[in-house]
Write an enzyme that holds these catalytic residues in place. Sequence first.
Site, PDB file in Angstrom:
ATOM      1  N   HIS A 535       0.860  -1.091  -0.011  1.00  0.00           N
ATOM      2  CA  HIS A 535       0.016  -0.116   0.060  1.00  0.00           C
ATOM      3  C   HIS A 535       0.833   1.242   0.023  1.00  0.00           C
ATOM      4  O   HIS A 535       0.603   2.114   0.789  1.00  0.00           O
ATOM      5  CB  HIS A 535      -0.991   0.042   1.240  1.00  0.00           C
ATOM      6  CG  HIS A 535      -1.974  -1.224   1.118  1.00  0.00           C
ATOM      7  ND1 HIS A 535      -2.728  -1.324   2.560  1.00  0.00           N
ATOM      8  CD2 HIS A 535      -2.550  -1.798   0.256  1.00  0.00           C
ATOM      9  CE1 HIS A 535      -3.514  -2.316   2.264  1.00  0.00           C
ATOM     10  NE2 HIS A 535      -3.456  -2.680   0.904  1.00  0.00           N
ATOM     11  N   HIS A 579      -7.044  -0.455   2.983  1.00  0.00           N
ATOM     12  CA  HIS A 579      -6.653  -0.950   1.954  1.00  0.00           C
ATOM     13  C   HIS A 579      -6.690   0.305   0.908  1.00  0.00           C
ATOM     14  O   HIS A 579      -7.904   0.793   0.894  1.00  0.00           O
ATOM     15  CB  HIS A 579      -7.454  -2.132   1.362  1.00  0.00           C
ATOM     16  CG  HIS A 579      -7.179  -3.327   2.327  1.00  0.00           C
ATOM     17  ND1 HIS A 579      -6.157  -4.293   2.100  1.00  0.00           N
ATOM     18  CD2 HIS A 579      -7.455  -3.693   3.745  1.00  0.00           C
ATOM     19  CE1 HIS A 579      -5.991  -5.225   3.089  1.00  0.00           C
ATOM     20  NE2 HIS A 579      -6.888  -4.654   4.074  1.00  0.00           N
TER      21      HIS A 579
END
Length: 610
Positions: A535, A579
């Site tokens: 990420h 996320h």
Amino acid sequence: MFSAIFLTLLSVALAVNGALYTHPTHLTSKSYDYIICLTFSRRSAGVGGGVVAHRLSENPDIRILLIEAGPSNEGILPVQVPLLCTSLNPDTAYDWNYTTTPQTGLNGTVLDYPRGRLLGGSSSINYMLWTRGSRDDYDRLARVSGDAGWAWDALVPFMKSVETLAPAVDGHNISGEVDPSVHGTSGPLTVSMSMSVPTDRLVIGATQQLEEFPFVEDMNSGSPIGMGYGQSSIRNGTRDSSATAYIQPALARHKNLDVLLNSHVLRVLKTGSVNGVPVFRGVQFATSANATVFTLNAAREVILSAGAIATPQLLLLSGIGNSARLKETGIRAIVDLPDVGQHMQDHPLVANIFNTSSQDITTDDIQRNSTLAAEELTQWQTSRKGFMTMTIATQIGWFRVRDNSSIFARGDPSAGPTSPHYEMIISDGFAASRETFPNTGRFFTVVTALVSPASRGSVTLASTNPFDNPIVDPNFFSAPVDIAIMREAIKASRRLVSAPVFADYITGEFPLLAAAQTDAEIEAYARSYATTVLHPVGTAAMSAFNASNGVVNPDLTVKGTIGLRVVDSSIFPFIPAAHTQAPTYIIAERAASIIASHGSVPFTESFLPV
Ligand SMILES: *[C@@H]1O[C@H](CO)[C@@H](O)[C@H](O)[C@H]1NC(C)=O
Ligand SMILES: *[C@@H]1O[C@H](CO)[C@@H](O)[C@H](O)[C@H]1NC(C)=O
Ligand SMILES: *[C@@H]1O[C@H](CO)[C@@H](O)[C@H](O)[C@H]1NC(C)=O
Ligand SMILES: *[C@@H]1O[C@H](CO)[C@@H](O)[C@H](O)[C@H]1NC(C)=O
Ligand SMILES: *[C@@H]1O[C@H](CO)[C@@H](O)[C@H](O)[C@H]1NC(C)=O
Ligand SMILES: *[C@@H]1O[C@H](CO)[C@@H](O)[C@H](O)[C@H]1NC(C)=O
Ligand SMILES: *[C@@H]1O[C@H](CO)[C@@H](O)[C@H](O)[C@H]1NC(C)=O
Ligand SMILES: *[C@@H]1O[C@H](CO)[C@@H](O)[C@H](O)[C@H]1NC(C)=O
Ligand SMILES: *[C@@H]1O[C@H](CO)[C@@H](O)[C@H](O)[C@H]1NC(C)=O
């Protein structure tokens, strides 16, 4: 994990729509208002450009070119079948095959750092989990940027405009598993719940037995703290990405959008200056190293949606970055922005594996038994049902550490009380990449991820060659608070499975976890086996218009330039506790609205940054 079984089933059928080009020489137009560079795409990149292209193409008066380095996403089975997502990286035809520098905080480990290299970018290869982050994440973004438009309440309409909430793929009653009132009903991207599995009862049971792990009905409400059902970007059992939800529908509907595949952007070019401020409206691209270099100029803007690794690489290659370091590298510095490529943040994870007495089929059986896997795939192909419709997670939890006195001695890195310090991702089976999958047994995985890290890394140039990988250093666990939170998260995973409801199910810990008992052993285990949720953010961070730090303004224009904007996850000054794909779709929806609100007049001095 499925690569050996399924890669033979690939059929790469390129469906050519009206305005989809596979080579630069095929382009019939040379005149575009906006050129959007997807070039290299990250886990959540490709997203920004797809959203902006889709929204801008709704105005027939403007022409848009979207440039992607890789091939089409269409006709690739593992891209479509959710459970096959794990076979898409690392080191596949759809991956840039990046690696990190040796990570000091991980015993010197070099991690694979996969990135999607196909239309849709990493939204075409990610694990599809759909989490927006917390109210405090966005309110902090509004605070540091001085733009109230980035606050949670202001963004809710954009959050909804992305989504259509769909029923579960197996048709089970999702009442109580999701709060429809916080979701969109007519957005391009479908968000859905996974099919039911036997361990749902156990995980939800634990939330009723242990006060520490409360149930959260919908983690996308702004207050994610708790354990709840995972949502994913899956439509009718099939991956939904920025390609399938945004780019392809826009291509089918609108004549003013062109998409150019197989074209690697090399740099953006200065095309002039206004009152001494450089204008960057040129784009250079080529199909491969040493191939013909093409140049196009946008009438209005070049938009970089290359992701948190390649956007800073492209900026640096274009002379935008730390001037002194650029000169050392041999690049002519045009705009001095020392924060380009700095402040990289990412979420490290540790997969904690528990042995079980499961009598039910789990993903372990599918990983091991090719007959069963083939049956499941047939079921997916005929009816879009069964295990193949699942991503890796069943439930997801977001928590704050409890005993914080010593851990937060130097401050709490989270955005505020609605933001978690760590995440638990529950998997009904063995879900670890750095441990060996045993031949027998069924497992239960509690992945713990650090979601509000204090560590900062960087992306820097290895050379002036755009075809060379940049140097990627997430610098995991360099801040003491990060390893301390991870240690507490691992301990919490043990407490979760100690709930009475798991008594007959969990039979022990996988050896590596079992060996980690003292705090020091748990930290060593984390450093030895951590990997990444992939990420990356922060490498072209947003700051207030007049701030001396940062890379982009609150309207996402690159500071000290005209005609250049960044719309991808690199603009987050702090990593959202989520996320990162959903946050990226959300900022891209607002970015499209900001760009569209400039009207149809080409940019002039009136749009100069102050
Ligand atoms: C990544 O590795 C795979 C497998 O070796 C290869 O097919 C692919 O071309 C590589 N990607 C790039 C961008 O080089
Ligand atoms: C789903 O469950 C809820 C709550 O238990 C119930 O009120 C509702 O009628 C159910 N819906 C269907 C279609 O069965
Ligand atoms: C490009 O040219 C350089 C120097 O001539 C050579 O070393 C390199 O292998 C070439 N790359 C490709 C992909 O052909
Ligand atoms: C593999 O799956 C097939 C089909 O479901 C099943 O008949 C067979 O017993 C399984 N094999 C093993 C070793 O579990
Ligand atoms: C889902 O996919 C299946 C299989 O292709 C198809 O039969 C069905 O109509 C689709 N359902 C929806 C709601 O699109
Ligand atoms: C630390 O814990 C106390 C009591 O649980 C809580 O009131 C406080 O907000 C926590 N501080 C941080 C920084 O999380
Ligand atoms: C858990 O499973 C692993 C792999 O099969 C095995 O090596 C280990 O002994 C088991 N541990 C317990 C406590 O059952
Ligand atoms: C990582 O380093 C720690 C501390 O030095 C050590 O205890 C551990 O065994 C190392 N792990 C591996 C896999 O080398
Ligand atoms: C930037 O600073 C100037 C001078 O202090 C001020 O007049 C202007 O309003 C500021 N602009 C923004 C967008 O904050």
